[in-house]
Design a protein around this motif. Structure first.
Motif, PDB file in Angstrom:
ATOM      1  N   HIS A  82       0.830  -1.211   0.000  1.00 41.38           N
ATOM      2  CA  HIS A  82       0.000   0.000   0.000  1.00 41.38           C
ATOM      3  C   HIS A  82       0.864   1.260   0.000  1.00 41.38           C
ATOM      4  CE1 HIS A  82      -3.958  -1.789   0.212  1.00 41.38           C
ATOM      5  NE2 HIS A  82      -3.524  -2.619   1.157  1.00 41.38           N
ATOM      6  N   ARG A  83       1.974   1.223   0.723  1.00 40.59           N
ATOM      7  CA  ARG A  83       2.903   2.354   0.719  1.00 40.59           C
ATOM      8  C   ARG A  83       3.534   2.537  -0.668  1.00 40.59           C
ATOM      9  NH1 ARG A  83       4.574   3.911   6.160  1.00 40.59           N
ATOM     10  NH2 ARG A  83       3.583   2.486   7.614  1.00 40.59           N
ATOM     11  N   THR A  84       3.805   1.429  -1.333  1.00 41.36           N
ATOM     12  CA  THR A  84       4.359   1.492  -2.688  1.00 41.36           C
ATOM     13  C   THR A  84       3.371   2.159  -3.634  1.00 41.36           C
ATOM     14  OG1 THR A  84       5.713  -0.463  -2.313  1.00 41.36           O
ATOM     15  CG2 THR A  84       5.240   0.103  -4.616  1.00 41.36           C
ATOM     16  N   ILE A  85       2.102   1.820  -3.497  1.00 39.58           N
ATOM     17  CA  ILE A  85       1.073   2.457  -4.327  1.00 39.58           C
ATOM     18  C   ILE A  85       1.085   3.964  -4.077  1.00 39.58           C
ATOM     19  CG2 ILE A  85      -1.431   2.670  -4.696  1.00 39.58           C
ATOM     20  CD1 ILE A  85      -1.531  -0.413  -4.009  1.00 39.58           C
ATOM     21  N   ASP A  86       1.145   4.356  -2.798  1.00 35.79           N
ATOM     22  CA  ASP A  86       1.224   5.784  -2.474  1.00 35.79           C
ATOM     23  C   ASP A  86       2.459   6.422  -3.094  1.00 35.79           C
ATOM     24  OD1 ASP A  86      -1.109   5.596  -1.003  1.00 35.79           O
ATOM     25  OD2 ASP A  86      -0.113   5.644   0.957  1.00 35.79           O
ATOM     26  N   HIS A  87       3.595   5.730  -3.009  1.00 33.19           N
ATOM     27  CA  HIS A  87       4.829   6.282  -3.582  1.00 33.19           C
ATOM     28  C   HIS A  87       4.731   6.430  -5.104  1.00 33.19           C
ATOM     29  CE1 HIS A  87       6.793   5.622   0.303  1.00 33.19           C
ATOM     30  NE2 HIS A  87       7.683   6.480  -0.144  1.00 33.19           N
ATOM     31  N   LEU A  88       4.105   5.458  -5.748  1.00 32.33           N
ATOM     32  CA  LEU A  88       3.929   5.573  -7.199  1.00 32.33           C
ATOM     33  C   LEU A  88       3.059   6.774  -7.548  1.00 32.33           C
ATOM     34  CD1 LEU A  88       3.535   1.827  -8.220  1.00 32.33           C
ATOM     35  CD2 LEU A  88       5.372   3.388  -8.902  1.00 32.33           C
ATOM     36  N   ASN A  89       2.005   6.992  -6.766  1.00 33.29           N
ATOM     37  CA  ASN A  89       1.155   8.169  -7.003  1.00 33.29           C
ATOM     38  C   ASN A  89       1.934   9.459  -6.755  1.00 33.29           C
ATOM     39  OD1 ASN A  89      -1.468   7.188  -7.810  1.00 33.29           O
ATOM     40  ND2 ASN A  89      -1.600   6.285  -5.776  1.00 33.29           N
ATOM     41  N   LEU A  90       2.718   9.498  -5.698  1.00 31.64           N
ATOM     42  CA  LEU A  90       3.530  10.681  -5.413  1.00 31.64           C
ATOM     43  C   LEU A  90       4.584  10.902  -6.500  1.00 31.64           C
ATOM     44  CD1 LEU A  90       3.992  10.207  -1.566  1.00 31.64           C
ATOM     45  CD2 LEU A  90       2.626  11.980  -2.702  1.00 31.64           C
ATOM     46  N   THR A  91       5.137   9.806  -7.009  1.00 30.45           N
ATOM     47  CA  THR A  91       6.129   9.893  -8.076  1.00 30.45           C
ATOM     48  C   THR A  91       5.495  10.445  -9.355  1.00 30.45           C
ATOM     49  OG1 THR A  91       7.372   8.068  -7.127  1.00 30.45           O
ATOM     50  CG2 THR A  91       7.795   8.577  -9.447  1.00 30.45           C
ATOM     51  N   ALA A  92       4.279   9.991  -9.666  1.00 27.76           N
ATOM     52  CA  ALA A  92       3.584  10.500 -10.846  1.00 27.76           C
ATOM     53  C   ALA A  92       3.332  12.003 -10.709  1.00 27.76           C
ATOM     54  CB  ALA A  92       2.264   9.758 -11.048  1.00 27.76           C
ATOM     55  N   HIS A  93       2.910  12.407  -9.530  1.00 27.01           N
ATOM     56  CA  HIS A  93       2.662  13.838  -9.307  1.00 27.01           C
ATOM     57  C   HIS A  93       3.964  14.628  -9.408  1.00 27.01           C
ATOM     58  CE1 HIS A  93       0.558  17.358  -7.931  1.00 27.01           C
ATOM     59  NE2 HIS A  93       1.482  17.549  -7.011  1.00 27.01           N
ATOM     60  N   TRP A  94       5.036  14.101  -8.825  1.00 22.42           N
ATOM     61  CA  TRP A  94       6.348  14.752  -8.909  1.00 22.42           C
ATOM     62  C   TRP A  94       6.784  14.896 -10.370  1.00 22.42           C
ATOM     63  CZ3 TRP A  94      10.752  12.222 -10.791  1.00 22.42           C
ATOM     64  CH2 TRP A  94      11.949  12.944 -10.693  1.00 22.42           C
ATOM     65  N   GLN A  96       5.022  14.986 -13.020  1.00 15.80           N
ATOM     66  CA  GLN A  96       4.165  15.898 -13.770  1.00 15.80           C
ATOM     67  C   GLN A  96       4.349  17.355 -13.350  1.00 15.80           C
ATOM     68  OE1 GLN A  96      -0.040  15.237 -13.339  1.00 15.80           O
ATOM     69  NE2 GLN A  96      -0.447  16.085 -15.367  1.00 15.80           N
ATOM     70  N   THR A  97       4.638  17.588 -12.069  1.00 14.85           N
ATOM     71  CA  THR A  97       4.586  18.969 -11.583  1.00 14.85           C
ATOM     72  C   THR A  97       5.926  19.588 -11.210  1.00 14.85           C
ATOM     73  OG1 THR A  97       4.195  18.265  -9.298  1.00 14.85           O
ATOM     74  CG2 THR A  97       2.250  18.668 -10.689  1.00 14.85           C
ATOM     75  N   ARG A  98       6.895  18.780 -10.750  1.00 16.93           N
ATOM     76  CA  ARG A  98       8.109  19.398 -10.203  1.00 16.93           C
ATOM     77  C   ARG A  98       9.414  18.905 -10.798  1.00 16.93           C
ATOM     78  NH1 ARG A  98       5.748  17.624  -5.494  1.00 16.93           N
ATOM     79  NH2 ARG A  98       7.595  16.430  -4.980  1.00 16.93           N
ATOM     80  N   ALA A  99       9.417  17.771 -11.420  1.00 24.09           N
ATOM     81  CA  ALA A  99      10.666  17.183 -11.893  1.00 24.09           C
ATOM     82  C   ALA A  99      11.286  18.003 -13.016  1.00 24.09           C
ATOM     83  CB  ALA A  99      10.429  15.754 -12.368  1.00 24.09           C
ATOM     84  N   THR A 100      12.590  18.136 -12.933  1.00 21.11           N
ATOM     85  CA  THR A 100      13.308  18.804 -14.025  1.00 21.11           C
ATOM     86  C   THR A 100      13.620  17.768 -15.102  1.00 21.11           C
ATOM     87  OG1 THR A 100      15.497  18.340 -13.102  1.00 21.11           O
ATOM     88  CG2 THR A 100      14.396  20.384 -12.375  1.00 21.11           C
TER      89      THR A 100
END
Length: 134
Positions: A82-94, A96-100
């Protein structure tokens, strides 16, 4: 305090535990821990420590701990997923929004291969479950 202590202490290690008998019934009223066994959770093996013979009470306590430990480990494994799922969602958001561009270049191939591998396994396992229902 000493009357509240358990009869056994399990020092957890990666694949099991060292088992100690706890003794507070001595002249100095000190807590003494005498290692009596080593437990391997992967293969279910219980090895007496040294030349020790385990009592039926020892074996019963060890097996009860092993059953409880297996439940804890299974719960942790699901929690990790479940934490991995959360991390994948956070990674997708990162991504899309903040990654260089440089940051994405560093991780894109590894993430894509990992997600492809995971997707392949999940699809195969889902198909197996669906086929088993028929």
């Amino acid at each position: 305090m000493s009357s509240d202590l358990p009869d056994y202490y399990f020092r957890v290690r990666e694949n099991g535990a060292f088992v100690f008998r706890v003794d507070t019934e001595n002249r100095q009223r000190r807590i003494e821990m005498d290692q009596i066994a080593v437990v391997n959770m992967k293969n279910g093996e219980v090895k007496p420590h040294g030349q020790r013979d385990l009592t039926d009470e020892d074996i019963s306590a060890i097996h009860a701990w092993m059953e409880e430990r297996a439940v804890v480990l299974a719960e942790r494994a699901i929690d990790d997923i479940h934490r991995t799922i959360d991390h994948l969602n956070l990674t997708a958001h990162w991504a899309q929004t903040r990654a260089t561009d440089e940051q994405l270049e560093l991780v894109t191939d590894s993430l894509l291969l990992t997600m492809h591998d995971l997707r392949t396994i999940l699809v195969r396992k889902k198909a197996d479950r669906l086929m088993a229902k028929n």
